[in-house]
Design a protein around this motif. Sequence first.
Motif, PDB file in Angstrom:
ATOM      1  N   ARG A 199       0.821  -1.213   0.000  1.00  0.00           N
ATOM      2  CA  ARG A 199       0.000   0.000   0.000  1.00  0.00           C
ATOM      3  C   ARG A 199       0.856   1.264   0.000  1.00  0.00           C
ATOM      4  NH1 ARG A 199      -5.035  -1.370   2.404  1.00  0.00           N
ATOM      5  NH2 ARG A 199      -5.682  -3.362   1.518  1.00  0.00           N
ATOM      6  N   GLY A 200       2.151   1.134  -0.271  1.00  0.00           N
ATOM      7  CA  GLY A 200       3.073   2.234  -0.010  1.00  0.00           C
ATOM      8  C   GLY A 200       3.325   3.190  -1.154  1.00  0.00           C
ATOM      9  N   TRP A 201       2.550   3.106  -2.243  1.00  0.00           N
ATOM     10  CA  TRP A 201       2.770   4.072  -3.315  1.00  0.00           C
ATOM     11  C   TRP A 201       2.197   5.437  -2.914  1.00  0.00           C
ATOM     12  CZ3 TRP A 201      -1.132   0.493  -3.386  1.00  0.00           C
ATOM     13  CH2 TRP A 201      -2.428   0.968  -3.606  1.00  0.00           C
ATOM     14  N   PHE A 202       2.833   6.499  -3.401  1.00  0.00           N
ATOM     15  CA  PHE A 202       2.414   7.856  -3.043  1.00  0.00           C
ATOM     16  C   PHE A 202       1.683   8.506  -4.203  1.00  0.00           C
ATOM     17  CE2 PHE A 202       4.953   7.288   0.624  1.00  0.00           C
ATOM     18  CZ  PHE A 202       4.548   8.245   1.533  1.00  0.00           C
ATOM     19  N   ASP A 203       0.455   8.916  -3.937  1.00  0.00           N
ATOM     20  CA  ASP A 203      -0.353   9.661  -4.891  1.00  0.00           C
ATOM     21  C   ASP A 203       0.100  11.120  -4.837  1.00  0.00           C
ATOM     22  OD1 ASP A 203      -2.430  11.277  -6.023  1.00  0.00           O
ATOM     23  OD2 ASP A 203      -3.836   9.626  -5.778  1.00  0.00           O
ATOM     24  N   PRO A 204       0.477  11.722  -5.974  1.00  0.00           N
ATOM     25  CA  PRO A 204       0.928  13.117  -5.957  1.00  0.00           C
ATOM     26  C   PRO A 204      -0.103  14.066  -5.349  1.00  0.00           C
ATOM     27  CG  PRO A 204       1.449  12.106  -8.064  1.00  0.00           C
ATOM     28  CD  PRO A 204       0.592  11.124  -7.320  1.00  0.00           C
ATOM     29  N   ASP A 205      -1.381  13.766  -5.517  1.00  0.00           N
ATOM     30  CA  ASP A 205      -2.411  14.634  -4.937  1.00  0.00           C
ATOM     31  C   ASP A 205      -2.364  14.592  -3.420  1.00  0.00           C
ATOM     32  OD1 ASP A 205      -3.286  15.391  -7.441  1.00  0.00           O
ATOM     33  OD2 ASP A 205      -4.902  13.908  -7.516  1.00  0.00           O
ATOM     34  N   CYS A 206      -2.106  13.417  -2.849  1.00  0.00           N
ATOM     35  CA  CYS A 206      -2.005  13.301  -1.392  1.00  0.00           C
ATOM     36  C   CYS A 206      -0.747  13.994  -0.882  1.00  0.00           C
ATOM     37  CB  CYS A 206      -2.020  11.828  -0.978  1.00  0.00           C
ATOM     38  SG  CYS A 206      -3.577  10.974  -1.325  1.00  0.00           S
ATOM     39  N   THR A 207       0.352  13.802  -1.598  1.00  0.00           N
ATOM     40  CA  THR A 207       1.596  14.465  -1.209  1.00  0.00           C
ATOM     41  C   THR A 207       1.447  15.983  -1.250  1.00  0.00           C
ATOM     42  OG1 THR A 207       3.017  12.636  -1.902  1.00  0.00           O
ATOM     43  CG2 THR A 207       4.015  14.816  -1.837  1.00  0.00           C
ATOM     44  N   GLN A 208       0.707  16.481  -2.227  1.00  0.00           N
ATOM     45  CA  GLN A 208       0.493  17.922  -2.312  1.00  0.00           C
ATOM     46  C   GLN A 208      -0.240  18.440  -1.085  1.00  0.00           C
ATOM     47  OE1 GLN A 208      -1.551  19.163  -5.858  1.00  0.00           O
ATOM     48  NE2 GLN A 208      -1.129  21.327  -5.518  1.00  0.00           N
ATOM     49  N   VAL A 209      -1.086  17.609  -0.492  1.00  0.00           N
ATOM     50  CA  VAL A 209      -1.838  18.014   0.698  1.00  0.00           C
ATOM     51  C   VAL A 209      -0.945  18.014   1.929  1.00  0.00           C
ATOM     52  CG1 VAL A 209      -3.701  17.354   2.272  1.00  0.00           C
ATOM     53  CG2 VAL A 209      -4.081  17.307  -0.202  1.00  0.00           C
ATOM     54  N   HIS A 210      -0.272  16.889   2.207  1.00  0.00           N
ATOM     55  CA  HIS A 210       0.458  16.777   3.477  1.00  0.00           C
ATOM     56  C   HIS A 210       1.967  16.940   3.355  1.00  0.00           C
ATOM     57  CE1 HIS A 210       1.319  12.723   2.089  1.00  0.00           C
ATOM     58  NE2 HIS A 210       0.075  12.305   2.290  1.00  0.00           N
ATOM     59  N   GLY A 211       2.503  16.894   2.151  1.00  0.00           N
ATOM     60  CA  GLY A 211       3.926  17.135   1.961  1.00  0.00           C
ATOM     61  C   GLY A 211       4.828  15.960   2.251  1.00  0.00           C
ATOM     62  N   ILE A 212       4.276  14.805   2.590  1.00  0.00           N
ATOM     63  CA  ILE A 212       5.080  13.631   2.913  1.00  0.00           C
ATOM     64  C   ILE A 212       5.406  12.879   1.627  1.00  0.00           C
ATOM     65  CG2 ILE A 212       5.163  11.463   4.206  1.00  0.00           C
ATOM     66  CD1 ILE A 212       3.052  12.709   6.102  1.00  0.00           C
TER      67      ILE A 212
END
Length: 213
Positions: free
Chosen positions: A47-60
Amino acid sequence: MSLEFVALDFETANRRPGSPCQVGLALVRGGRVAATWGSLMQPPHGRGWFDPDCTQVHGIVERDLEGQPTFERLWPDIEKRLTGRPVVAHNAAFDIAVIRDATSHCGYDWPTLDFGCSLLLARRCYDLPEHTLDAVAAEAAIPLDQHHDAVHDALACALITLDMAHRASAASLDELLRVCGLAWGRLAPERHEPCHPVRTSAPLAVALAPTLF
């Protein structure tokens, strides 16, 4: 239940609920925030892939999680801090879904939790065009300088809940929910088989915040 509870917030790596990459908790005792705790974590296996939209929200991003404990390793410590206390989260449906999906994937039983939603409460307590955490925090004069950091969001959720109790002259969460015409939600145990071998190699201590409960 008196004004004693744990405010909870998860951030996720992607749009799947069972991909937590950060958790934040704020413990309230006697109507005051007594402690906070939080940790970055590697999401469950697969489950460890990073969605760019989520990263844009929290910066992780993925590199931030190097050396951090896995969810599988960290969950017992999270559960210990939640068990036996009512839980409040802003949009609790999301945070409870994170617990359900991630624990199911890893083969853990669901915990027994009574939970309330500060978002639903806020819609009854604040006359605002929207009731996002930052909008409600601003209305309640609660600082939220690091929105979408899980610990800061959990702390804001706790303080908002206390502000709503004060405005409603409610001496307990039971009373606050009753005044607002809402009820407790409940998560009950359900046993699951793990979808993969549980990873336990990452050390736990590296991720613990200095203020613990």
